[in-house]
Design a protein around this motif. Structure first.
Motif, PDB file in Angstrom:
ATOM      1  N   LEU A 816       0.856  -1.184   0.000  1.00  0.00           N
ATOM      2  CA  LEU A 816       0.000   0.000   0.000  1.00  0.00           C
ATOM      3  C   LEU A 816       0.891   1.233   0.000  1.00  0.00           C
ATOM      4  N   ASP A 820      -2.684   5.187  -3.341  1.00  0.00           N
ATOM      5  CA  ASP A 820      -3.399   3.980  -3.746  1.00  0.00           C
ATOM      6  C   ASP A 820      -4.906   4.127  -3.510  1.00  0.00           C
ATOM      7  N   VAL A 841      -5.450   5.955  -0.014  1.00  0.00           N
ATOM      8  CA  VAL A 841      -4.412   5.937   1.017  1.00  0.00           C
ATOM      9  C   VAL A 841      -3.715   7.300   1.040  1.00  0.00           C
ATOM     10  N   VAL A 844       1.071   6.357   5.346  1.00  0.00           N
ATOM     11  CA  VAL A 844       1.559   5.061   5.792  1.00  0.00           C
ATOM     12  C   VAL A 844       2.701   5.341   6.760  1.00  0.00           C
ATOM     13  N   ILE A 849      -2.196   3.131   8.957  1.00  0.00           N
ATOM     14  CA  ILE A 849      -2.497   3.554   7.605  1.00  0.00           C
ATOM     15  C   ILE A 849      -3.657   4.536   7.653  1.00  0.00           C
ATOM     16  N   LEU A 851      -6.585   6.732   5.687  1.00  0.00           N
ATOM     17  CA  LEU A 851      -7.428   6.641   4.500  1.00  0.00           C
ATOM     18  C   LEU A 851      -8.397   7.814   4.446  1.00  0.00           C
TER      19      LEU A 851
END
Length: 997
Positions: A816, A820, A841, A844, A849, A851
């Protein structure tokens, strides 16, 4: 395991050289042997001579006669035969070839022979009678069998190549080419039969076996998985190559597996056979394997404690109770045959109300490995038919002549008779004689039997009865006159107005809205509900609950302001707040199966509520068995129809969708501006990706890529990430992808493969399972036991027949990167995440993570959230979707991959895919020429009531063959009808429309 490979080519000498010499497929020390009544007729006995095999592959009989050459339709290469390769399980190969137990080899040989005897019964030859194509069941084949003992990677691999020559003798003595379509049709049944017979033979020798999956694959119980894997070098090379790409066999695309397989395949070299076999002995010693049988080398025996050359204390010391599986893994009070057939029925009828005989038999035989043989399984199926538990379809027939290598529709003699009476105006007697003669001479050939169950019949009857009892059962909310007046001056079209009137002024408890894709069905329902709220007499009195099969559909309903839930969650809720003032709106009713439809209709009936069924029978059907929405309409449920398309803003695209809705394939394709032909899948996928990445970012957000298969979806996702320069820029995360399993499979421990992840949907305290936690599968054991590992590394053993509410996933390592696009693949009410939500995304960092939603409002994402990666994530890359995931979505643009050779390509897929787009739909295919035929296929589910209807027609037409297995509604297309009109009364000349029967 069985593989069936056509033997074809235009150079018979090269083909003969390949089979006699190349890679030493037919080794000098195993010259092979003949089998089959055809071989006996030709006087073929003893070892197979290579020169003789060469002549037979070329169609030359021993008497000098030559059989007329036939060619494969796909590439125009000469058909010389089929290679049916039966491969023993790895542990059986080890026991036979390393331990040298010749009885094990003999058991393999007997299982192969028995399976080929079943295949030989299917032999057919074509012939012409007065210009009409017919088929004759000859029942004789010429088969050369060649047993081999080594894989390309020099591992022990006991396997037999069974070369079925392209020849068979007719009753008139003439030798003709073999019609082999039925062999491919029963391939899975023959595979299951081989495994079942081999397992029984090994158990008769005293060996215990261990099932390793739900496909009938097994291993000898005294050899561990680790020991077996040590002798699977080729498999290990492929696994390692996949792992380097972050994939497994389950998650890699077909293309990836093929490329890696070819790249890692060494050439066979049998010259060092003795050296290799000595290596096997020493390797077994190093692994501590105790075979309990003599070694194949010089009569010596192998003892792991003493090394090669010493005798065992007992030849059968590791042979166990062959009935162990039967004693510990079956449901109580059932014989093995009863249990395995019931498993097959439960497994198959979860998805289809009507199942084919070969599929039922193959599924039961796979489950029967180690428990029951083919004779017991078939006897149990017949017992269930005789007692009425299984309902058998009446005999049906297809035309002997096949168009494009595909079967035509299956109809009974009564069905064919009815067609002929309609087409030619014949009397009942004339049509009956015509059909009888056609069956007798073979221009109409028997179609495969099908079965349904009384449970399926009762469910379908109940659905129709509940709707019928609900007619005139409620008072109109508003009068038709009042509704008409209220709609004056609105923008609703004629169909939408009729739908609103049906909802608001009906006296029926159940009302259907059949609307083509993009016609504004949900908008229409909202207008009806708004009208109800505005009516002073019933103000605030009626409550609406909207239901849909999938999470993304529920989200769309919520965006329309409706109180929406998934159908499954509604059915699970114990206290449902509905009464006589509740209107249930069931969206996408066409993808709701019979089981759930019956449940929700009973709830509505019991509460005295009302229900509006919204859907389109032309789009994808339910995954579960049945097509109740279509049946309800056919049975007379009040249904309003909306056909005026609102979604498509481009005139040509709207016209294409309109034609598709009516099944006019050529006209629909003609109105699409972009239909591109690219032969290879990789080329097509690359072209789609190139077009996608050239779009501006806002345009990409409004673009949907539709792939026909999951393999294609994964490949396109990978290519998009590479093209967007996201590959290698992120971090790997563990993610979960749902495994498609039926309830019967989830209750059977060998269905769970090592490495899979289970997630309980409720607490199971006795089994040590907590709701929502994840557990990794380690191994299935005898007694239907499943060993699973907790997050802390400890293990527990469960019986999945007792812990039934389990979701099952493949564990993957997925990169990821920031930027993405991903899709949530599991509902998570706590985080307000819905299966199907698309997110981007944005961060990271460490084990976190970040979103944000793809959907934006005022230039900003609607929401953002953070997920911890300490547990596997329920998400996947979302640049491409399958058609099932796409149904219910609307986008500006759709890029669609259509492979004409794929079984998934159909009118259902095409119609759903192009109708998702507002402005543009682009098609990328391997063959523009074959595309119309591929799209014209419709995959319509059969119904139990259709089978019953055929049986009723049989009783009415006493004294003749009854009507057949199909729904009784198939029709020959106009070309077939015209063809039949022109036929003389002496018998029908077969025709075929290329559709499934």
């Amino acid at each position: 395991m069985l593989n069936v490979t056509p033997i074809r080519g235009n150079n018979q000498y090269a083909a003969a050289h390949y089979f006699s010499a190349a890679d030493d497929y037919y080794a000098k020390d195993n010259p092979g042997e003949w089998q089959g009544h055809g071989a006996q007729i030709l006087g073929l006995t003893g070892p197979v001579e290579q020169a003789q095999l060469s002549r037979l592959l070329d169609g030359q009989l021993p008497n000098g006669e030559r059989i007329q050459t036939t060619f494969d339709r796909s590439d125009n290469k000469k058909r010389m035969g089929l290679d049916l390769t039966f491969s023993a399980p790895k542990s059986v190969s080890m026991q036979a070839l390393v331990a040298g137990d010749k009885d094990v080899t003999a058991a393999h040989d007997r299982a192969v022979t028995h399976a080929l005897e079943q295949v030989e019964r299917l032999a057919e030859a074509r012939k012409k009678i007065k210009g009409k194509s017919t088929r004759e069941r000859t029942g004789n084949m010429v088969i050369g069998k060649f047993r081999h003992e080594m894989s390309r990677a020099k591992d022990p691999q006991l396997h037999t190549h069974s070369v079925v020559l392209n020849m068979t003798q007719r009753a008139d003595g003439a030798w003709r080419a073999l019609a082999n379509e039925d062999i491919f049709r029963v391939q899975h049944e023959v595979d299951a039969l081989y495994k079942s017979e081999l397992a029984r033979g090994l158990q008769a020798l005293g060996y215990a076996i261990r099932l390793v999956d739900d496909q009938g694959n097994f291993e000898l119980a005294h050899l561990s998985r680790e020991q077996i894997e040590a002798f699977s070098a080729r498999s290990r090379v492929i696994e390692e190559a996949l792992a380097n790409e972050g994939k497994t066999r389950a998650t890699a695309t077909t293309l990836e597996k093929q490329v890696i397989s070819l790249a890692t395949r060494p050439r066979k070299d049998e010259s060092d056979r003795a050296v290799v076999k000595q290596y096997w002995i020493e390797k077994s010693h190093d692994l501590g394997i105790d075979y309990g049988a003599p070694s194949p080398l010089d009569g010596h025996a192998y003892d792991p404690g003493k090394g090669p050359g010493h005798d065992f204390s007992s030849r059968g010391q590791h042979r166990g109770d062959g009935g162990l599986i039967a004693a510990t893994s079956l449901p109580a009070r059932l014989t093995p045959a009863q249990a395995v057939v019931q498993y097959a029925i439960n497994h198959l009828t979860e998805r289809e109300a009507v199942v084919r005989e070969t599929v039922l038999t193959a599924t039961a035989l796979r489950r029967a490995v180690g428990l029951a043989g083919a004779h017991e399984v078939r006897a149990e199926i017949r017992r269930l038919v005789d007692q009425g538990s299984l309902v058998e379809s009446v005999p049906a027939y297809r035309m002997a002549e096949r168009k494009d290598g595909k079967d035509g529709p299956a109809l009974s003699s009564v069905g064919w008779k009815s067609y002929l009476q309609t087409l030619k105006g014949w009397s009942d007697r004339e049509a009956r004689q015509y059909v009888s003669h056609a069956i007798q001479q073979g221009s109409l050939v028997p179609a495969e039997k099908r079965y349904t169950t009384h449970k399926a019949l009762a469910r379908e009857k109940a659905i129709l009865a509940i709707e019928r009892d609900g007619r005139a059962a409620v008072e109109p909310i508003m009068t038709a006159t009042a509704v008409k007046a209220a709609l004056e001056g609105t923008s609703l079209n004629t169909g939408q107005r009729a739908a609103v009137q049906a909802i608001v002024s009906t006296r029926n408890r159940f009302v259907g809205i059949q609307g083509d894709a993009g016609t504004g069905k949900t908008f229409t329902v909202n207008q009806a509900l708004a009208l109800i709220k505005q009516t002073s007499v019933v103000s605030a009195a009626y409550r609406t609950v909207a239901l849909a099969p999938y999470g993304n559909q529920v989200k769309a309903l919520k965006n329309e302001g409706l109180d929406a839930h998934t159908l499954a969650s509604f059915l699970r809720t114990k206290d449902k707040p509905i009464d006589s003032k509740t209107i249930i709106v069931l969206d996408e009713s066409g993808v709701v199966g019979a089981r759930q439809m019956e449940q929700v209709m009973r709830i509505v009936e019991k509460a005295g509520a009302r229900m509006v069924l919204l859907g389109d029978t032309k789009q994808t059907e339910a995954i579960e068995a049945g097509k109740p929405f279509a049946q309800l309409q056919q049975a007379g449920m009040q249904t309003a129809r909306i056909s005026e398309i609102q979604r498509q803003k481009d005139h040509d695209l709207r016209t294409a969708v309109e034609h598709a809705a009516e099944g006019r394939v050529a006209q629909s394709l003609a109105h699409l501006r972009h239909v591109e032909e690219l032969k290879e899948p990789s080329e097509r996928h690359r072209a789609i990706v190139n077009d996608y990445v050239q779009l501006a970012e806002p345009e990409r957000r409004a673009t949907l890529i539709v792939a026909g298969t999951n393999d294609a979806r994964r490949e396109i996702n990978r290519l998009v990430r590479e093209s967007l320069d996201l590959s290698g820029k992120g971090r790997p995360f563990e993610t979960l992808t749902r495994v498609d399993m039926t309830q019967a499979q989830r209750r059977f421990a060998p269905s769970y493969q090592p490495g899979m992840v289970i997630q309980p949907e409720k607490d199971y305290p006795k089994a040590g399972l907590a709701r929502g936690e994840t557990y990794r599968v380690q191994e299935a054991m005898p007694g239907n036991a499943l060993i699973v590992q907790r997050q802390d590394g400890t293990t527990t053993t469960i019986n999945p027949r007792k812990a039934t509410q389990l979701s099952v996933y493949h564990l993957e390592r997925v990169e990821l990167s920031i930027g993405d696009t991903v899709r949530i693949n599991r509902n998570d009410p706590g985080r307000d995440l819905t299966n199907g939500d698309r997110l981007r995304v944005t961060g990271v960092i460490g084990g976190m993570i970040t979103l944000e939603s793809v959907e934006q409002r005022n230039g900003r994402p609607v929401r953002s959230l953070e997920l911890l990666s300490s547990r596997p994530l329920h998400l996947e890359h979302a640049y491409a979707s399958t058609v099932h995931s796409a149904q219910g979505l609307t986008n500006d643009r759709a890029l669609i991959a259509l492979d004409t050779k794929s079984r998934t390509t159909s009118m259902n897929l095409y119609y759903v895919a192009i109708s998702r787009a507002r402005h543009e739909a682009r098609i990328y295919t391997n063959s523009i020429k074959d595309l119309p035929t591929a799209i014209a296929r419709r995959f319509d589910k059969s119904t139990a009531l259709a089978v019953q209807h055929e049986r009723q027609l049989q009783r009415r037409d006493a004294g003749v063959q009854p009507k057949g297995v199909a729904d009784g509604k198939q029709a020959l297309d106009r070309h077939q009808l015209e063809h039949l009109r022109k036929q003389p009364a002496s018998g029908p000349k077969p025709a075929h429309d290329g559709r499934r029967g």
